[in-house]
Design a protein around this motif. Structure first.
Motif, PDB file in Angstrom:
ATOM      1  N   ASP A 187      30.046 -55.768 -50.983  1.00 48.24           N
ATOM      2  CA  ASP A 187      29.787 -55.244 -52.326  1.00 48.24           C
ATOM      3  C   ASP A 187      30.347 -53.834 -52.454  1.00 48.24           C
ATOM      4  OD1 ASP A 187      28.150 -53.892 -50.681  1.00 48.24           O
ATOM      5  OD2 ASP A 187      26.272 -54.405 -51.696  1.00 48.24           O
ATOM      6  N   TYR A 241      33.319 -47.351 -54.984  1.00 49.81           N
ATOM      7  CA  TYR A 241      32.034 -47.992 -55.287  1.00 49.81           C
ATOM      8  C   TYR A 241      31.404 -47.363 -56.521  1.00 49.81           C
ATOM      9  CZ  TYR A 241      27.193 -49.503 -54.726  1.00 49.81           C
ATOM     10  OH  TYR A 241      25.946 -50.040 -54.942  1.00 49.81           O
ATOM     11  N   GLN A 242      31.470 -46.025 -56.570  1.00 46.28           N
ATOM     12  CA  GLN A 242      30.869 -45.330 -57.713  1.00 46.28           C
ATOM     13  C   GLN A 242      31.541 -45.739 -59.021  1.00 46.28           C
ATOM     14  OE1 GLN A 242      31.322 -41.430 -55.871  1.00 46.28           O
ATOM     15  NE2 GLN A 242      29.324 -40.964 -56.713  1.00 46.28           N
ATOM     16  N   THR A 244      32.803 -48.610 -59.697  1.00 50.46           N
ATOM     17  CA  THR A 244      32.356 -49.952 -60.104  1.00 50.46           C
ATOM     18  C   THR A 244      30.926 -49.920 -60.635  1.00 50.46           C
ATOM     19  OG1 THR A 244      31.453 -50.506 -57.934  1.00 50.46           O
ATOM     20  CG2 THR A 244      33.769 -51.084 -58.311  1.00 50.46           C
ATOM     21  N   GLN A 245      30.174 -48.892 -60.336  1.00 54.96           N
ATOM     22  CA  GLN A 245      28.773 -48.816 -60.751  1.00 54.96           C
ATOM     23  C   GLN A 245      28.600 -48.166 -62.121  1.00 54.96           C
ATOM     24  OE1 GLN A 245      26.284 -50.268 -58.740  1.00 54.96           O
ATOM     25  NE2 GLN A 245      28.216 -50.956 -57.853  1.00 54.96           N
ATOM     26  N   ARG A 246      29.674 -47.514 -62.634  1.00 58.01           N
ATOM     27  CA  ARG A 246      29.539 -46.851 -63.939  1.00 58.01           C
ATOM     28  C   ARG A 246      29.334 -47.866 -65.043  1.00 58.01           C
ATOM     29  NH1 ARG A 246      34.245 -42.529 -63.568  1.00 58.01           N
ATOM     30  NH2 ARG A 246      33.198 -41.135 -62.144  1.00 58.01           N
TER      31      ARG A 246
END
Ligand SMILES: C[S@@+](CC[C@H](N)C(=O)[O-])C[C@H]1O[C@@H](n2cnc3c(N)ncnc32)[C@H](O)[C@@H]1O
Length: 255
Positions: A187, A241-242, A244-246
């Motif tokens: 992930d 990763y950050q 994709t998290q926005r």
């Protein structure tokens, strides 16, 4: 479903341990068998007394190159004729620096394609010396895959790494406990730190939360520790990763 997979290599001995040791050996034998591995040695398709598979580079480049005609014979005679399979049913891969760079996502993609294209038989061509005559690559190769931005002395180690990592995504190869979906990269984060017995080692104890059986707290701890480990060891992954998290912006017009 068991399918044939072909590797063209001057060093077939590289592939013995993969078939005999560790968890991935399951794909080559027993009830989890997916791959019927055939190793083809280009030296068996040479025509001279020296069994030469390589020659000098036109224009005076350094080193030797693998000959297109010998590799072509290995495919035409060693696979197509001997294996009674048509060219269209082969998917020929050349590991090499010009290829798409291998990663977990690509390993999963190849595993999916491998299962979906039931009719296709995959062939890995292992280069040696300074590489392979361009005309063979143009006429025979369907896909180039690279292990990374460095030079190996041959395609065998790249092929082994690719086979090992894509095989892990074939269903049933890993048991539930070893599941590929719980590994690093799945992930976008690394796997967190893990502990086994003894509970104390050189003055260090196991984090208390892991010994108390409170599942919600353990889950929260795992996520937190994965984030910390990723930030510390792979800041490049953490950055991705950050992103994709926005929350995604919506294009709703104001009324
Ligand atoms: C010494 S290398 C040839 C490198 C080539 N002269 C160049 O500079 O691009 C010999 C063989 O190793 C394999 N190889 C080298 N680097 C690789 C990589 N990063 N990924 C996959 N295979 C690689 C390929 O099969 C290649 O034909």
């Amino acid at each position: 479903m068991v399918k044939r997979l072909w590797v063209v290599t001057l060093f077939p001995e590289y592939f013995k341990p993969l078939q005999e040791a560790g968890i991935v050996r399951r794909i080559f034998q027993g009830d989890k068998k997916y791959i019927d591995l055939h190793l083809i040695n280009p030296r068996d398709f040479t025509t001279d007394n020296y069994q030469s598979v390589d020659d000098y580079v036109y224009g005076g480049g350094a080193g030797m190159l693998m000959r297109a005609d010998i590799l072509a014979r290995a495919i035409d005679e060693g696979i197509i004729e001997a294996g009674e399979v048509s060219r269209e049913k082969l998917h020929i891969i050349a590991p090499g620096p010009r290829g798409r760079v291998w990663n977990n996502q690509l390993a999963r993609e190849v595993a999916e394609r491998y299962q979906v294209d039931e009719e296709k038989e995959y062939v890995w061509i292992c280069g040696r010396y300074e590489g392979i005559d361009e005309r063979f690559l143009e006429n025979y190769v369907d896909e180039h895959l690279s292990l990374g931005d460095f030079i190996l002395s041959g395609g065998e180690i790249a092929t082994l790494a690719m086979l090992d990592s894509f095989a892990r995504f074939l269903p049933g190869v890993l048991g539930h406990a070893e599941g590929a979906d719980q590994e690093s990269f799945e992930d976008g984060l690394l796997e967190g730190p893990q502990y086994t017995r003894p509970p104390e080692f050189q003055g260090k104890t196991v984090p208390e939360v892991l010994t108390q059986g409170h599942h919600k707290k353990i889950e929260a701890y795992h996520l937190e520790s994965r984030v910390e480990l990723t930030k510390k060891h792979r800041p490049d992954l953490w950055e991705k990763y950050q992103l994709t998290q926005r929350p995604k912006k919506t294009n709703r017009r104001k009324k």
